[in-house]
Design a protein around this motif. Structure first.
Motif, PDB file in Angstrom:
ATOM      1  N   TYR A   1       0.816  -1.202   0.000  1.00  0.00           N
ATOM      2  CA  TYR A   1       0.000   0.000   0.000  1.00  0.00           C
ATOM      3  C   TYR A   1       0.858   1.264   0.000  1.00  0.00           C
ATOM      4  CZ  TYR A   1      -3.733   3.208   1.222  1.00  0.00           C
ATOM      5  OH  TYR A   1      -4.620   4.235   1.225  1.00  0.00           O
TER       6      TYR A   1
ATOM      7  N   ASN B   1       3.324   1.866  -1.842  1.00  0.00           N
ATOM      8  CA  ASN B   1       3.705   2.187  -3.206  1.00  0.00           C
ATOM      9  C   ASN B   1       2.444   2.209  -4.072  1.00  0.00           C
ATOM     10  OD1 ASN B   1       4.816   2.454  -5.697  1.00  0.00           O
ATOM     11  ND2 ASN B   1       6.283   0.777  -5.493  1.00  0.00           N
ATOM     12  N   PRO B   2       1.894   3.391  -4.337  1.00  0.00           N
ATOM     13  CA  PRO B   2       0.623   3.466  -5.074  1.00  0.00           C
ATOM     14  C   PRO B   2       0.711   2.910  -6.491  1.00  0.00           C
ATOM     15  CG  PRO B   2       1.247   5.634  -4.211  1.00  0.00           C
ATOM     16  CD  PRO B   2       2.364   4.700  -3.931  1.00  0.00           C
ATOM     17  N   ASP B   3       1.857   3.033  -7.148  1.00  0.00           N
ATOM     18  CA  ASP B   3       1.986   2.497  -8.505  1.00  0.00           C
ATOM     19  C   ASP B   3       1.872   0.973  -8.507  1.00  0.00           C
ATOM     20  OD1 ASP B   3       2.342   5.041  -9.520  1.00  0.00           O
ATOM     21  OD2 ASP B   3       4.538   4.946  -9.357  1.00  0.00           O
TER      22      ASP B   3
ATOM     23  N   LEU C   1       0.338  -0.794  -6.245  1.00  0.00           N
ATOM     24  CA  LEU C   1      -1.040  -1.108  -5.901  1.00  0.00           C
ATOM     25  C   LEU C   1      -1.946  -0.953  -7.124  1.00  0.00           C
ATOM     26  CD1 LEU C   1      -2.927  -1.920  -3.625  1.00  0.00           C
ATOM     27  CD2 LEU C   1      -3.296   0.499  -3.172  1.00  0.00           C
ATOM     28  N   GLN C   2      -1.740   0.082  -7.923  1.00  0.00           N
ATOM     29  CA  GLN C   2      -2.531   0.293  -9.128  1.00  0.00           C
ATOM     30  C   GLN C   2      -2.297  -0.836 -10.133  1.00  0.00           C
ATOM     31  OE1 GLN C   2      -4.863   2.534  -9.558  1.00  0.00           O
ATOM     32  NE2 GLN C   2      -5.307   1.936 -11.661  1.00  0.00           N
ATOM     33  N   ASP C   3      -1.042  -1.255 -10.270  1.00  0.00           N
ATOM     34  CA  ASP C   3      -0.718  -2.352 -11.176  1.00  0.00           C
ATOM     35  C   ASP C   3      -1.409  -3.645 -10.737  1.00  0.00           C
ATOM     36  OD1 ASP C   3       0.711  -3.631 -13.338  1.00  0.00           O
ATOM     37  OD2 ASP C   3       1.972  -4.545 -11.772  1.00  0.00           O
ATOM     38  N   GLN C   4      -1.380  -3.915  -9.438  1.00  0.00           N
ATOM     39  CA  GLN C   4      -2.040  -5.110  -8.918  1.00  0.00           C
ATOM     40  C   GLN C   4      -3.550  -5.032  -9.121  1.00  0.00           C
ATOM     41  OE1 GLN C   4      -0.727  -5.238  -4.887  1.00  0.00           O
ATOM     42  NE2 GLN C   4       1.227  -6.221  -5.385  1.00  0.00           N
ATOM     43  N   LYS C   5      -4.106  -3.848  -8.947  1.00  0.00           N
ATOM     44  CA  LYS C   5      -5.534  -3.659  -9.142  1.00  0.00           C
ATOM     45  C   LYS C   5      -5.915  -3.925 -10.604  1.00  0.00           C
ATOM     46  CE  LYS C   5      -9.082  -0.132  -9.077  1.00  0.00           C
ATOM     47  NZ  LYS C   5      -9.338   1.284  -9.049  1.00  0.00           N
ATOM     48  N   GLU C   6      -5.120  -3.412 -11.534  1.00  0.00           N
ATOM     49  CA  GLU C   6      -5.407  -3.611 -12.955  1.00  0.00           C
ATOM     50  C   GLU C   6      -5.286  -5.087 -13.345  1.00  0.00           C
ATOM     51  OE1 GLU C   6      -2.709  -0.974 -14.883  1.00  0.00           O
ATOM     52  OE2 GLU C   6      -3.907   0.812 -14.393  1.00  0.00           O
TER      53      GLU C   6
ATOM     54  N   GLU D   1      -8.330  -6.874 -11.980  1.00  0.00           N
ATOM     55  CA  GLU D   1      -9.514  -6.572 -12.788  1.00  0.00           C
ATOM     56  C   GLU D   1      -9.482  -7.329 -14.116  1.00  0.00           C
ATOM     57  OE1 GLU D   1      -9.393  -2.332 -13.066  1.00  0.00           O
ATOM     58  OE2 GLU D   1     -10.506  -2.047 -11.194  1.00  0.00           O
TER      59      GLU D   1
END
Length: 93
Positions: free
Chosen positions: A27, A29-31, A33-38, A41
């Motif tokens: 958490y 590292n927002p980048d 986290l965003q990569d994991q979210k994508e 999805e």
């Protein structure tokens, strides 16, 4: 059966906790986290597409089985109604 349910509940809870810990540890590292979210999805979208396809195939199989089991014996009248038979086709002994 009860032991199986409790062990399944424990193991799924443990796996969920490990997964939540792994996700929240990144958490900071927002980048990442965003990569994991994508990726999650995209994997979920692929899974949903696969499930829709399999559900459709199962529905078609179910319809076909119902149709074939509903009329297991062919209707001989319907099968032979287009055949023409006149007196010259008959054989007399």
């Amino acid at each position: 059966m009860r032991h199986l349910k409790s062990s399944l509940l424990f193991s799924s809870g443990f796996a969920g906790g490990v997964l939540a810990g792994w996700i929240f540890s990144s958490y900071r590292n927002p980048d990442l986290l965003q990569d994991q979210k994508e990726r999650a999805e995209a994997a979920l979208a692929r899974f949903n597409t696969m499930m829709k396809d399999r559900t459709e195939r199962l529905r078609q199989l179910n319809d076909r089985l119902i149709r074939e089991l509903k009329h297991p014996i062919p209707d001989l009248y319907r099968a032979t109604e287009s055949l023409s038979l006149d007196e010259s086709d008959l054989i007399y002994d």
